[in-house]
Write a protein that holds these residues in place. Structure first.
Motif, PDB file in Angstrom:
ATOM      1  N   TRP A 272       0.829  -1.210   0.000  1.00  0.00           N
ATOM      2  CA  TRP A 272       0.000   0.000   0.000  1.00  0.00           C
ATOM      3  C   TRP A 272       0.860   1.254   0.000  1.00  0.00           C
ATOM      4  N   HIS A 273       1.960   1.245   0.743  1.00  0.00           N
ATOM      5  CA  HIS A 273       2.855   2.412   0.774  1.00  0.00           C
ATOM      6  C   HIS A 273       3.319   2.774  -0.633  1.00  0.00           C
ATOM      7  N   ILE A 274       3.781   1.783  -1.375  1.00  0.00           N
ATOM      8  CA  ILE A 274       4.319   2.025  -2.722  1.00  0.00           C
ATOM      9  C   ILE A 274       3.224   2.529  -3.654  1.00  0.00           C
ATOM     10  N   GLU A 275       2.095   1.854  -3.650  1.00  0.00           N
ATOM     11  CA  GLU A 275       0.992   2.250  -4.526  1.00  0.00           C
ATOM     12  C   GLU A 275       0.511   3.664  -4.213  1.00  0.00           C
ATOM     13  N   THR A 276       0.429   3.978  -2.944  1.00  0.00           N
ATOM     14  CA  THR A 276      -0.107   5.271  -2.537  1.00  0.00           C
ATOM     15  C   THR A 276       0.851   6.404  -2.877  1.00  0.00           C
ATOM     16  N   ARG A 277       2.137   6.198  -2.693  1.00  0.00           N
ATOM     17  CA  ARG A 277       3.098   7.244  -3.072  1.00  0.00           C
ATOM     18  C   ARG A 277       2.991   7.561  -4.564  1.00  0.00           C
ATOM     19  N   ASN A 278       2.883   6.527  -5.386  1.00  0.00           N
ATOM     20  CA  ASN A 278       2.747   6.745  -6.825  1.00  0.00           C
ATOM     21  C   ASN A 278       1.434   7.451  -7.162  1.00  0.00           C
ATOM     22  N   SER A 279       0.370   7.035  -6.522  1.00  0.00           N
ATOM     23  CA  SER A 279      -0.937   7.625  -6.774  1.00  0.00           C
ATOM     24  C   SER A 279      -0.988   9.086  -6.354  1.00  0.00           C
ATOM     25  N   LEU A 280      -0.434   9.396  -5.195  1.00  0.00           N
ATOM     26  CA  LEU A 280      -0.440  10.778  -4.708  1.00  0.00           C
ATOM     27  C   LEU A 280       0.362  11.697  -5.623  1.00  0.00           C
ATOM     28  N   ALA A 281       1.490  11.207  -6.138  1.00  0.00           N
ATOM     29  CA  ALA A 281       2.297  12.019  -7.046  1.00  0.00           C
ATOM     30  C   ALA A 281       1.498  12.384  -8.298  1.00  0.00           C
ATOM     31  N   HIS A 282       0.756  11.420  -8.831  1.00  0.00           N
ATOM     32  CA  HIS A 282      -0.079  11.669 -10.009  1.00  0.00           C
ATOM     33  C   HIS A 282      -1.188  12.664  -9.686  1.00  0.00           C
ATOM     34  N   LYS A 283      -1.850  12.484  -8.558  1.00  0.00           N
ATOM     35  CA  LYS A 283      -2.943  13.379  -8.180  1.00  0.00           C
ATOM     36  C   LYS A 283      -2.446  14.794  -7.917  1.00  0.00           C
TER      37      LYS A 283
END
Length: 365
Positions: A272-283
């Motif tokens: 979840w940490h990895i996925e969320t960091r990537n998602s937040l950067a895009h958002k």
């Protein structure tokens, strides 16, 4: 994120910086007897006559799509909290530190630290989260706001407080600069206190792994990146000496058992940490683009919020609020802080509201 890298900066001595009162003479935040925070949807809704259920709250900088909390075992509710439940080990691994102390949110730590020292001058790199100055002043310390930090000023301080990345301006002070400040303060028994509440999404400049020696204290929280503000779990990272003193003050069971269970599970969910960091950067990129399309230029940002200096901040805030979109407004410095929308319906609503009010705002200028 905007960076502040000058060590010499302002050469003025401490007496030229006014002690923080209800209104500061330097660049810091105007303070009131009751400090205001983001997330006050019910209060604003009542004042403007808008149903609280119809609001889009972008005022907090909390991840709107935070870690999903599973069902908590009944036994966790039945037992007293235990230090051997794995929370400390999980947090040490996540933050890369040797020693830490859990507390009921980083706010509890902010209010505790002033009670562990005796007198002196406290510098606050400003403008920033106003609770730091408030806590130190309440305990009788002379608190000064600092736009720049020089060697001569460091020599006069007992404590220097830095929020990094900063709230609300997203300023980021490089790790090397902070370490040099710490060494200067440490030489005369001073503290460097670094609040890293918004560091989790990109921890490249974090000092968490450098803690353990005397005089360097770092605050971390699961409220922002993990979106678990209601759990009220934060951590103080530092030397055993300070942690033991803080533990003595806070007393036993200062974090509830269910909150400890949730924090442990969230801190160990590496996928979840990895996925969320990537998602937040895009958002974050998406939000910058959306705001820019409507004349709101982002000066600096973190993964969770964006800072827009604007002389018409009050007008923008009011027009958005009357449309049911709550952002955070600051008067000193003047600007708006935007958190991230969550799902697509929220992105659409923000876009629609900005589109509807932008022509009027442009005309008013």
């Amino acid at each position: 994120m905007e960076r502040l890298g000058s060590l010499e900066g302002c050469g003025r001595c401490l007496r030229h910086h006014r002690v923080i009162g209800y209104e500061s003479s330097c660049i810091g935040v105007k303070e009131k007897p009751v400090l205001e925070h983001g997330g006050s949807v019910r209060k604003v809704a009542r004042e403007l006559g808008v149903d609280p259920k119809n609001w889009l709250d972008l005022s907090t900088g909390i991840n709107p799509l935070g870690w999903r909390v599973p069902e908590i075992p009944a036994l966790v509710w039945n037992r007293l909290p235990e230090n051997e439940d794995g929370l400390e080990d999980a947090a040490k691994l996540f933050y890369g530190c040797r020693h830490l102390l859990p507390a009921a949110g980083s706010q509890a730590i902010i209010q505790t630290l002033p009670r562990l020292r005796r007198g002196g001058s406290v510098g606050i790199v400003a403008p920033t989260y106003a609770e730091h100055a408030h806590a130190w002043r309440k305990e009788g310390f002379d608190v000064v706001e600092l736009e720049d930090v020089s060697l001569s000023i460091l020599d006069q301080l007992s404590v220097l407080v830095v929020v990094n990345p900063n709230n609300p301006t997203a300023r980021l002070i490089p790790k090397a600069t902070l370490l040099s400040w710490w060494r200067r303060l440490q030489a005369h028994g001073g503290w460097l206190v670094v609040d890293e509440a918004f560091m989790d999404a990109d921890a490249g400049e974090s000092l968490s792994g450098d803690t353990g020696g005397e005089g360097l204290l770092v605050l971390r929280s699961i409220g922002k990146f993990f979106g678990l503000a209601g759990a009220r779990v934060g951590f103080l990272l530092g030397s055993r000496t300070v942690l033991e003193a803080a533990q003595e003050y806070l007393g036993p069971w200062n974090v509830a058992g269910p909150a400890r269970w949730v924090a442990t599970a969230a801190l160990t969910d590496h996928h979840w940490h990895i996925e969320t960091r990537n998602s937040l950067a895009h958002k974050a990129q998406r939000l910058t683009h959306l705001l820019g399309e409507h004349g709101l230029i982002v000066a600096a940002k973190t993964a969770l919020f964006q800072w827009v200096p604007n002389h018409d901040a009050m007008s923008w805030w009011e027009r958005m609020a009357r449309s049911g979109v709550l952002v955070r407004r600051f008067d000193h410095p003047r600007g708006l802080r935007f958190g991230l929308p969550g799902d697509e319906s929220q992105w659409h609503r923000l876009s629609t509201v900005l589109t509807s009010i932008t022509p009027d705002m442009a005309h008013s200028r």
